[in-house]
Design an enzyme around this catalytic site. Sequence first.
Site, PDB file in Angstrom:
ATOM      1  N   GLY A   1       0.797  -1.218   0.000  1.00 37.82           N
ATOM      2  CA  GLY A   1       0.000   0.000   0.000  1.00 37.82           C
ATOM      3  C   GLY A   1       0.829   1.267   0.000  1.00 37.82           C
ATOM      4  O   GLY A   1       1.993   1.286  -0.405  1.00 37.82           O
TER       5      GLY A   1
ATOM      6  N   HIS B   1      21.173   4.426  31.991  1.00 38.50           N
ATOM      7  CA  HIS B   1      21.902   5.692  31.920  1.00 38.50           C
ATOM      8  C   HIS B   1      23.209   5.459  31.205  1.00 38.50           C
ATOM      9  O   HIS B   1      23.876   4.465  31.457  1.00 38.50           O
ATOM     10  CB  HIS B   1      22.174   6.221  33.327  1.00 38.50           C
TER      11      HIS B   1
END
Lengths: 581, 451
Positions: free
Chosen positions: A112, A533
């Site tokens: 599509g 982190h």
Amino acid sequence: MQSTAAVPMSASVITTGGSGARSGAARRPGRIRVCWLRGEALACPSLRISQEPARRAVARAAAASNGAVAGSGGFDYDLVIIGAGVGGHGAALHAVEEGLKTAIIEGDVVGGTCVNRGCVPSKALLAVSGRMRELHDEHHMKSLGLQVSSPGYDRQAVADHANNLASKIRSNLTNSMNALGVDILTGVGTIVGKQKVRYGKVGFPDKEITARNIIIATGSVPFVPKGIEIDGKTVFTSDHALKLESVPDWIAIVGSGYIGLEFSDVYTALGSEVTFVEALDQLMPGFDPEIAKLAQRVLINPRKIDYHTGVFASKITPAKDGKPVLIELIDAKTKEHKETLEVDAALIATGRAPFTKGLGLENINVVTQRGFVPVDERMQVMDADGNVVPDLYCIGDANGKLMLAHAASAQGISVVEQISGRDHVLNHLSIPAACFTHPEISMVGLTEPQAREKADKEGFEINVVKTSFKANTKALAENGADGLAKLIYRRDTGEILGVHILGLHAADLIHEASNAIALGTCVQDIKFAVHAHPTLSEVLDELFKSAKLQPRGVQDSKPNQPPQPLLKVLSFITSLFSSQK
Amino acid sequence: MAGLLYLHSTLLTSASALRRRAGAPASSSRRRCRVEAKIREIFMPALSSTMTEGKIISWTAAEGDRLAKGDPVVVVESDKADMDVETFHDGFLAAVLVPAGESAPVGSAIALLAESEEEIPLAQSQFASFSPSSSPPPPQETAAQEASPPPPAPAAVSAPAPPSPATQGGVRVVASPYAKKLAKDLGVDLFSVTGSGPGGRIVAKDAEAAAAAPKKAAPVAAARPDVPLGSTVLFTTMQGAVSKNMVESLAVPTFRVGYTITTDALDALYKKIKSKGVTMTALLAKATAMALVQHPVVNSSCRDGKSFTYNSSISIAVAVAVDGGLITPVLQDADKVDIYSLSRKWKELVDKARAKQLQPHEYNSGTFTLSNLGMFGVDRFDAILPPGTGAIMALGALQPTVVGTKDGRIGIKNQMQVNVTADHRVIYGADLAAFLQTLSKIIEDPKDLTF
């Protein structure tokens, strides 16, 4: 009409605002510890996976990969999907998983718009433009200690990259359906009656099949307002632009929504100058106003871009006989002629129109609204009298609820859930959206004005907190500290109403917020979740942690507004540092 | 309040900023206002370190409103964020000088605050003497190139440019988006530019060429300034800052030492590498910086009256005349950067200065200042020391001079007179003399300049 692709989306956000979002999250007590997260999430009522008996009995005999060969109770298929875009593909995969015998009808290529003429090839171009922009940013390179001499590009090679990516994804999609045994039927599908579809060449639908359920997933095509003449060379839509057959010196982009913005990123990185033509009074009208303003500062003002707002392009003539492309601009309100632009090319990015012609909807008494197929919150098609058409669904751009590939897929999965006997209502407010500029923009849920309106109407208070990418180690390491994340939540319950991010990898960061909304996780719970982190995800970590709830039992009518004072202090500190140089 | 605090600091010139750094943070907090019949100006604050101008989003107070200290007056959009700006004087908002939607440079007056209601009319009449933000400031004599500290911000105000090629007298201008942006930044009138792009379109290089053309003629053109004779014209903010600094400079005990330097070798070097984009200014800045390496005391300053502050880097500020005043772009680490990069940097700084785009650190971080009037034929002059720095050098013209040589002959050599003004609290006569001797040796044997 010419505004942007984002308009239908934001409109649908408003209209669906009352339905799905309110369901569960807000009512949950906020007393959770980290270890509860998973358990709570699974039982979360916001998904409305109800245990009630099936609304419709479905033959789930299937043990074979694509349903029982002749076990569909007299029907050829349990499910026929018209349109093999991302929505149809998502529905097909889930249907097979649920044991439904499934077929998908495609008249063009599998994948599509998204795969062939949208998200996918544009990401290839944006990957190039992001690198070009970085390599050309002398200051950026120097501050990283890198030396690069005059980077350039080969247009055809860039275009090939986009094309190759589309082919690759297309074959992946086709293979995945073949592997599962989904029947891919070639042709254009037309509904000829209840549970009956005919397909074949356009105008000659010679094969007829029956299906217990039908999903319309025919998608959309670029919308071209009247008066605009498309020649595919100098005046074109995103369909042509993605082929990158040329890089014009000066291109006008009509519409400043996602599509226009992404193409402005591509074209300016490749050396074009861009003029935006926007019908509304401000650029990027679908975005949260604060994000739009920041986006203008980061993505428009410093680049070779100018713009006209509050104007329609009433007439666009392609370049010919040595004359440039002519764009007649008229005032959006008074309709008076304002001026004529002379540019090398024009990209029409005024949004997308549903592709629903030839579906045979008239055979089942369904009338489209501006081309969109009317559906209810379960994607069940509504007929002209406002009644549900049984066993017929419409997902994706064709229903216009939220014109995004992943929304179509989610709607498809939701429909299959229902067909399989489990009631399911998709919470559209949990569907994220992203614009892949550099830096990226992403959002989920309500914008601040929408949230304020909802809060006024329903009588609760909202809070807004923001965090900056400037305080994030990873962003600073990448030298990409331009950015903002913004959280809008209910002050009493901690329900997340909306999150908006502009910054490095914003499109990847949004999912923590969209998942939280989908699962009904509130700020007071998610703030205990741990983030690695140093990562960009700490921007959201900090955002959740900075959200403060109304103290229990205290009726404080004056909401806190931490961001402004915080900003002031920050700018003061920054000023001190910079003046000491 | 923080926004306001910064507001003070931006209005202080570098000299005061330096003092503040030295440990008297609050001493200047009330100096924002020029008190004139108790009518105060409200200035455009600097809301971020990179902000050079701000756009007024809206006035939260209307003319005539009574304001208490701390009340929000105006919402300002900077390059980074929108912020409420508060007043920190009680009074009445007498006149709005910059209406909502327009922009003003950092440090320029955007409104007048009267102390009492009776003074509102007075303030409003005073309003007439301020140039509205959409027109350029009153033309000023630009010849005065005294070395003075840099003003806090570029002076001219740019009105928001119409985002489209406008029509003028029925004539349409077709200019590309970047050409329009450049024209706005460089102050080029697109109606006077001939386009070289397709269909006669004005493209970026046309705007650049138009901006470069008058630049060459600038020193001559400045000869006939257009001033309203017989009237008194108030200082612009930039000129006010210069004035204040000039008065402050009187508190510093300065002295001067002059030197004549033979420049034949430098001239020869300049001719050789001119084609590579090297400018005389960059060469002189480089030579000065290299001499300063050997004489760190001349690169020092006295900030509190009792100590030497030795600067860690050598940053040469060079005075440049701009419309309505002067500014001192800074060549950072001039001793370390090679001459070609330094020349490129200088060109970039001058372009930015003319486009009023210098950021504060690019004009207020100099540790030693150069002022050059040689291009006007001035052979020697005396510069005033910018407060907060230790020394400034005035450069005269390079000119052929008849000199007696050591072997008893008479010859012609190119010579340049330099004159250094220094703060005698930290820099003594012998220091300057030794520095000048080093400088003269470097200039007379300039091979090290290109290393």
